[in-house]
Design a protein around this motif. Sequence first.
Motif, PDB file in Angstrom:
ATOM      1  N   ALA A 150     -12.695 -14.303  38.196  1.00  0.00           N
ATOM      2  CA  ALA A 150     -13.296 -15.066  39.281  1.00  0.00           C
ATOM      3  C   ALA A 150     -14.787 -15.245  39.045  1.00  0.00           C
ATOM      4  O   ALA A 150     -15.340 -16.336  39.255  1.00  0.00           O
ATOM      5  N   PHE A 151     -15.442 -14.183  38.604  1.00  0.00           N
ATOM      6  CA  PHE A 151     -16.875 -14.281  38.296  1.00  0.00           C
ATOM      7  C   PHE A 151     -17.125 -15.210  37.117  1.00  0.00           C
ATOM      8  O   PHE A 151     -17.961 -16.113  37.182  1.00  0.00           O
ATOM      9  N   SER A 152     -16.400 -14.995  36.030  1.00  0.00           N
ATOM     10  CA  SER A 152     -16.634 -15.751  34.805  1.00  0.00           C
ATOM     11  C   SER A 152     -16.414 -17.244  35.005  1.00  0.00           C
ATOM     12  O   SER A 152     -17.208 -18.082  34.557  1.00  0.00           O
ATOM     13  N   ARG A 153     -15.344 -17.585  35.703  1.00  0.00           N
ATOM     14  CA  ARG A 153     -15.016 -18.997  35.859  1.00  0.00           C
ATOM     15  C   ARG A 153     -15.979 -19.723  36.806  1.00  0.00           C
ATOM     16  O   ARG A 153     -16.233 -20.917  36.650  1.00  0.00           O
ATOM     17  N   THR A 154     -16.522 -18.998  37.789  1.00  0.00           N
ATOM     18  CA  THR A 154     -17.450 -19.650  38.715  1.00  0.00           C
ATOM     19  C   THR A 154     -18.894 -19.580  38.231  1.00  0.00           C
ATOM     20  O   THR A 154     -19.626 -20.568  38.310  1.00  0.00           O
ATOM     21  N   VAL A 156     -20.046 -18.601  34.983  1.00  0.00           N
ATOM     22  CA  VAL A 156     -20.265 -18.985  33.591  1.00  0.00           C
ATOM     23  C   VAL A 156     -19.721 -20.387  33.308  1.00  0.00           C
ATOM     24  O   VAL A 156     -20.418 -21.230  32.726  1.00  0.00           O
ATOM     25  N   ASP A 157     -18.489 -20.630  33.736  1.00  0.00           N
ATOM     26  CA  ASP A 157     -17.860 -21.926  33.462  1.00  0.00           C
ATOM     27  C   ASP A 157     -18.150 -22.975  34.534  1.00  0.00           C
ATOM     28  O   ASP A 157     -17.765 -24.146  34.371  1.00  0.00           O
ATOM     29  N   CYS A 158     -18.813 -22.552  35.615  1.00  0.00           N
ATOM     30  CA  CYS A 158     -19.229 -23.474  36.690  1.00  0.00           C
ATOM     31  C   CYS A 158     -18.054 -24.190  37.355  1.00  0.00           C
ATOM     32  O   CYS A 158     -18.171 -25.350  37.774  1.00  0.00           O
ATOM     33  N   GLN A 159     -16.918 -23.523  37.450  1.00  0.00           N
ATOM     34  CA  GLN A 159     -15.788 -24.091  38.175  1.00  0.00           C
ATOM     35  C   GLN A 159     -15.973 -23.842  39.670  1.00  0.00           C
ATOM     36  O   GLN A 159     -16.644 -22.897  40.078  1.00  0.00           O
ATOM     37  N   SER A 160     -15.376 -24.670  40.493  1.00  0.00           N
ATOM     38  CA  SER A 160     -15.522 -24.510  41.934  1.00  0.00           C
ATOM     39  C   SER A 160     -14.741 -23.288  42.403  1.00  0.00           C
ATOM     40  O   SER A 160     -13.684 -22.949  41.852  1.00  0.00           O
ATOM     41  N   ALA A 161     -15.280 -22.629  43.418  1.00  0.00           N
ATOM     42  CA  ALA A 161     -14.628 -21.441  43.958  1.00  0.00           C
ATOM     43  C   ALA A 161     -13.246 -21.789  44.512  1.00  0.00           C
ATOM     44  O   ALA A 161     -12.303 -20.996  44.410  1.00  0.00           O
ATOM     45  N   GLY A 162     -13.115 -22.982  45.091  1.00  0.00           N
ATOM     46  CA  GLY A 162     -11.824 -23.381  45.637  1.00  0.00           C
ATOM     47  C   GLY A 162     -10.761 -23.504  44.567  1.00  0.00           C
ATOM     48  O   GLY A 162      -9.631 -23.029  44.740  1.00  0.00           O
ATOM     49  N   ASP A 163     -11.119 -24.138  43.438  1.00  0.00           N
ATOM     50  CA  ASP A 163     -10.152 -24.293  42.343  1.00  0.00           C
ATOM     51  C   ASP A 163      -9.757 -22.939  41.762  1.00  0.00           C
ATOM     52  O   ASP A 163      -8.581 -22.691  41.455  1.00  0.00           O
ATOM     53  N   VAL A 164     -10.751 -22.053  41.591  1.00  0.00           N
ATOM     54  CA  VAL A 164     -10.473 -20.732  41.024  1.00  0.00           C
ATOM     55  C   VAL A 164      -9.592 -19.929  41.973  1.00  0.00           C
ATOM     56  O   VAL A 164      -8.638 -19.256  41.540  1.00  0.00           O
ATOM     57  N   ALA A 165      -9.882 -19.998  43.263  1.00  0.00           N
ATOM     58  CA  ALA A 165      -9.069 -19.266  44.241  1.00  0.00           C
ATOM     59  C   ALA A 165      -7.617 -19.736  44.199  1.00  0.00           C
ATOM     60  O   ALA A 165      -6.683 -18.925  44.240  1.00  0.00           O
ATOM     61  N   GLU A 166      -7.429 -21.043  44.100  1.00  0.00           N
ATOM     62  CA  GLU A 166      -6.070 -21.585  44.060  1.00  0.00           C
ATOM     63  C   GLU A 166      -5.341 -21.129  42.800  1.00  0.00           C
ATOM     64  O   GLU A 166      -4.174 -20.731  42.856  1.00  0.00           O
ATOM     65  N   ASP A 167      -6.031 -21.176  41.665  1.00  0.00           N
ATOM     66  CA  ASP A 167      -5.406 -20.767  40.408  1.00  0.00           C
ATOM     67  C   ASP A 167      -5.048 -19.281  40.408  1.00  0.00           C
ATOM     68  O   ASP A 167      -4.002 -18.886  39.864  1.00  0.00           O
ATOM     69  N   LEU A 168      -5.913 -18.462  41.010  1.00  0.00           N
ATOM     70  CA  LEU A 168      -5.691 -17.016  40.994  1.00  0.00           C
ATOM     71  C   LEU A 168      -4.801 -16.550  42.141  1.00  0.00           C
ATOM     72  O   LEU A 168      -4.379 -15.387  42.169  1.00  0.00           O
ATOM     73  N   GLY A 169      -4.534 -17.450  43.086  1.00  0.00           N
ATOM     74  CA  GLY A 169      -3.689 -17.087  44.206  1.00  0.00           C
ATOM     75  C   GLY A 169      -4.365 -16.139  45.180  1.00  0.00           C
ATOM     76  O   GLY A 169      -3.709 -15.242  45.735  1.00  0.00           O
ATOM     77  N   VAL A 170      -5.679 -16.327  45.397  1.00  0.00           N
ATOM     78  CA  VAL A 170      -6.417 -15.461  46.311  1.00  0.00           C
ATOM     79  C   VAL A 170      -7.196 -16.332  47.302  1.00  0.00           C
ATOM     80  O   VAL A 170      -7.306 -17.548  47.133  1.00  0.00           O
ATOM     81  N   GLU A 171      -7.738 -15.696  48.337  1.00  0.00           N
ATOM     82  CA  GLU A 171      -8.567 -16.402  49.288  1.00  0.00           C
ATOM     83  C   GLU A 171      -9.907 -16.766  48.648  1.00  0.00           C
ATOM     84  O   GLU A 171     -10.408 -16.042  47.787  1.00  0.00           O
ATOM     85  N   ILE A 172     -10.492 -17.871  49.086  1.00  0.00           N
ATOM     86  CA  ILE A 172     -11.756 -18.297  48.520  1.00  0.00           C
ATOM     87  C   ILE A 172     -12.855 -17.258  48.763  1.00  0.00           C
ATOM     88  O   ILE A 172     -13.751 -17.066  47.932  1.00  0.00           O
ATOM     89  N   GLU A 202     -30.903 -14.593  32.962  1.00  0.00           N
ATOM     90  CA  GLU A 202     -29.795 -15.312  33.608  1.00  0.00           C
ATOM     91  C   GLU A 202     -29.382 -16.529  32.803  1.00  0.00           C
ATOM     92  O   GLU A 202     -28.217 -16.939  32.855  1.00  0.00           O
ATOM     93  N   GLY A 203     -30.278 -17.098  31.997  1.00  0.00           N
ATOM     94  CA  GLY A 203     -29.912 -18.225  31.161  1.00  0.00           C
ATOM     95  C   GLY A 203     -28.845 -17.891  30.148  1.00  0.00           C
ATOM     96  O   GLY A 203     -28.174 -18.789  29.623  1.00  0.00           O
ATOM     97  N   GLU A 204     -28.661 -16.617  29.861  1.00  0.00           N
ATOM     98  CA  GLU A 204     -27.636 -16.224  28.894  1.00  0.00           C
ATOM     99  C   GLU A 204     -26.234 -16.400  29.447  1.00  0.00           C
ATOM    100  O   GLU A 204     -25.239 -16.257  28.742  1.00  0.00           O
ATOM    101  N   LEU A 205     -26.122 -16.705  30.747  1.00  0.00           N
ATOM    102  CA  LEU A 205     -24.803 -17.013  31.317  1.00  0.00           C
ATOM    103  C   LEU A 205     -24.280 -18.346  30.791  1.00  0.00           C
ATOM    104  O   LEU A 205     -23.088 -18.620  30.846  1.00  0.00           O
ATOM    105  N   ARG A 206     -25.198 -19.181  30.300  1.00  0.00           N
ATOM    106  CA  ARG A 206     -24.798 -20.520  29.866  1.00  0.00           C
ATOM    107  C   ARG A 206     -24.510 -20.536  28.372  1.00  0.00           C
ATOM    108  O   ARG A 206     -25.161 -19.868  27.621  1.00  0.00           O
TER     109      ARG A 206
END
Length: 206
Positions: A150-154, A156-172, A202-206
């Motif tokens: 959840a951390f990495s995808r939001t 590092v990969d800049c995915q939306s929290a809603g999409d990640v929550a849906e994929d992982l099957g958890v609450e946003i 923090e730039g090393e996240l990118r």
Amino acid sequence: MMEPETRESLIARLPDHANTTAWLEFVQLYEPLIYGIGRRHGLQPTDATDLVQEVLLAVAQSIERFKPDQQRGRFRSWLFGVARNHSLNKLRSLRGQPQPAGGSEAFKQLDQVAAPTSLEQEFTTAFRRRAFRWAARRVRQSVQPTTWEAFSRTAVDCQSAGDVAEDLGVEIGSVYLARSRVMSRLKRLVQEVSGDGFEAIEGELR
């Protein structure tokens, strides 16, 4: 591993030579960077490896006297100076050059060639990357796989929290909580080993 908030600064623990954990962490972080200074100065791999041992010994012998302040700078700058001086001395020795009494033209030429002004900046950048990766490995080992994903995808990969929550099957809300929890642990670990605020790395996240 102890929780980061219960541990003292890595540098503060180094004067205790019996603290093998602190010294192991120190070597893991800085050994490749010291080796890199030697190689940038033109040392062969074997000589650069010898340089690492010489610098680590020098640090062990003098770390108790290190006192960071605004004039002298951070520990990292002090270490860079120690490594650079040892590297130049080794280079002179290998070239059969006597140690200069001071101000010789040969010294000036060697100093200009072997120590470009960008070298310390490269050292700092390389360290910040290594500090983040070091901290990230440890945090990842201490949290659930779903929390890290959840951390990495939001973050590092800049995915939306809603999409990640849906994929992982958890609450946003769980995604936001996971990101906050991992980020907090990363900040504490990075601060401990680098003395830098997390924003500097923090730039090393990118």
